[in-house]
Design a protein around this motif. Sequence first.
Motif, PDB file in Angstrom:
ATOM      1  N   GLU A 150       0.812  -1.222   0.000  1.00  0.00           N
ATOM      2  CA  GLU A 150       0.000   0.000   0.000  1.00  0.00           C
ATOM      3  C   GLU A 150       0.848   1.277   0.000  1.00  0.00           C
ATOM      4  N   ARG A 151       2.125   1.168   0.361  1.00  0.00           N
ATOM      5  CA  ARG A 151       2.977   2.358   0.435  1.00  0.00           C
ATOM      6  C   ARG A 151       3.064   2.997  -0.954  1.00  0.00           C
ATOM      7  N   HIS A 152       2.833   4.282  -1.022  1.00  0.00           N
ATOM      8  CA  HIS A 152       2.868   5.076  -2.258  1.00  0.00           C
ATOM      9  C   HIS A 152       1.816   4.646  -3.278  1.00  0.00           C
ATOM     10  N   LYS A 153       0.859   3.848  -2.852  1.00  0.00           N
ATOM     11  CA  LYS A 153      -0.182   3.388  -3.766  1.00  0.00           C
ATOM     12  C   LYS A 153      -1.472   4.174  -3.537  1.00  0.00           C
ATOM     13  N   GLU A 154      -1.927   4.183  -2.312  1.00  0.00           N
ATOM     14  CA  GLU A 154      -3.165   4.874  -1.970  1.00  0.00           C
ATOM     15  C   GLU A 154      -2.951   5.702  -0.711  1.00  0.00           C
ATOM     16  N   LYS A 155      -3.781   6.710  -0.535  1.00  0.00           N
ATOM     17  CA  LYS A 155      -3.712   7.527   0.668  1.00  0.00           C
ATOM     18  C   LYS A 155      -4.343   6.760   1.822  1.00  0.00           C
ATOM     19  N   VAL A 156      -3.685   6.795   2.978  1.00  0.00           N
ATOM     20  CA  VAL A 156      -4.199   6.169   4.187  1.00  0.00           C
ATOM     21  C   VAL A 156      -4.435   7.276   5.200  1.00  0.00           C
ATOM     22  N   TYR A 157      -5.582   7.248   5.852  1.00  0.00           N
ATOM     23  CA  TYR A 157      -5.979   8.273   6.804  1.00  0.00           C
ATOM     24  C   TYR A 157      -5.879   7.707   8.219  1.00  0.00           C
ATOM     25  N   PHE A 158      -5.233   8.451   9.108  1.00  0.00           N
ATOM     26  CA  PHE A 158      -5.121   8.067  10.509  1.00  0.00           C
ATOM     27  C   PHE A 158      -5.937   9.055  11.341  1.00  0.00           C
ATOM     28  N   PHE A 159      -6.833   8.525  12.147  1.00  0.00           N
ATOM     29  CA  PHE A 159      -7.670   9.331  13.029  1.00  0.00           C
ATOM     30  C   PHE A 159      -7.328   8.985  14.466  1.00  0.00           C
ATOM     31  N   SER A 160      -7.209  10.003  15.295  1.00  0.00           N
ATOM     32  CA  SER A 160      -6.902   9.748  16.706  1.00  0.00           C
ATOM     33  C   SER A 160      -8.017  10.306  17.576  1.00  0.00           C
ATOM     34  N   ASP A 161      -8.299   9.570  18.630  1.00  0.00           N
ATOM     35  CA  ASP A 161      -9.306   9.974  19.604  1.00  0.00           C
ATOM     36  C   ASP A 161      -8.620  10.048  20.963  1.00  0.00           C
ATOM     37  N   GLU A 162      -8.920  11.071  21.714  1.00  0.00           N
ATOM     38  CA  GLU A 162      -8.388  11.267  23.057  1.00  0.00           C
ATOM     39  C   GLU A 162      -6.874  11.497  23.066  1.00  0.00           C
ATOM     40  N   ILE A 163      -6.344  12.133  22.028  1.00  0.00           N
ATOM     41  CA  ILE A 163      -4.907  12.396  21.956  1.00  0.00           C
ATOM     42  C   ILE A 163      -4.453  13.338  23.066  1.00  0.00           C
ATOM     43  N   GLN A 164      -5.367  14.119  23.613  1.00  0.00           N
ATOM     44  CA  GLN A 164      -5.015  15.066  24.672  1.00  0.00           C
ATOM     45  C   GLN A 164      -4.556  14.358  25.939  1.00  0.00           C
ATOM     46  N   ILE A 165      -4.758  13.059  26.034  1.00  0.00           N
ATOM     47  CA  ILE A 165      -4.320  12.299  27.202  1.00  0.00           C
ATOM     48  C   ILE A 165      -2.805  12.350  27.346  1.00  0.00           C
TER      49      ILE A 165
END
Length: 64
Positions: free
Chosen positions: A46-61
């Motif tokens: 998948e590297r350099h093939k498609e965009k991957v989205y990372f979502f974070s929840d509660e990062i303020q911890i």
Amino acid sequence: MQQLAEGGVSRENMIWINFADDQLSRLAMEVLGGFHESYYGMYPEERHKEKVYFFSDEIQIFPQ
């Protein structure tokens, strides 16, 4: 994430990380940036093939 899915982005290309998870609370800040490398370690094609989205929840911890 729903908007991306409705726009045709595959769910496999959306990574959601909940930092309130007790298993993640033990991680040091240095390793947090390694999530994308871990993903591409599991899916190297998948590297350099498609965009991957990372979502974070509660990062303020985590302190800055």
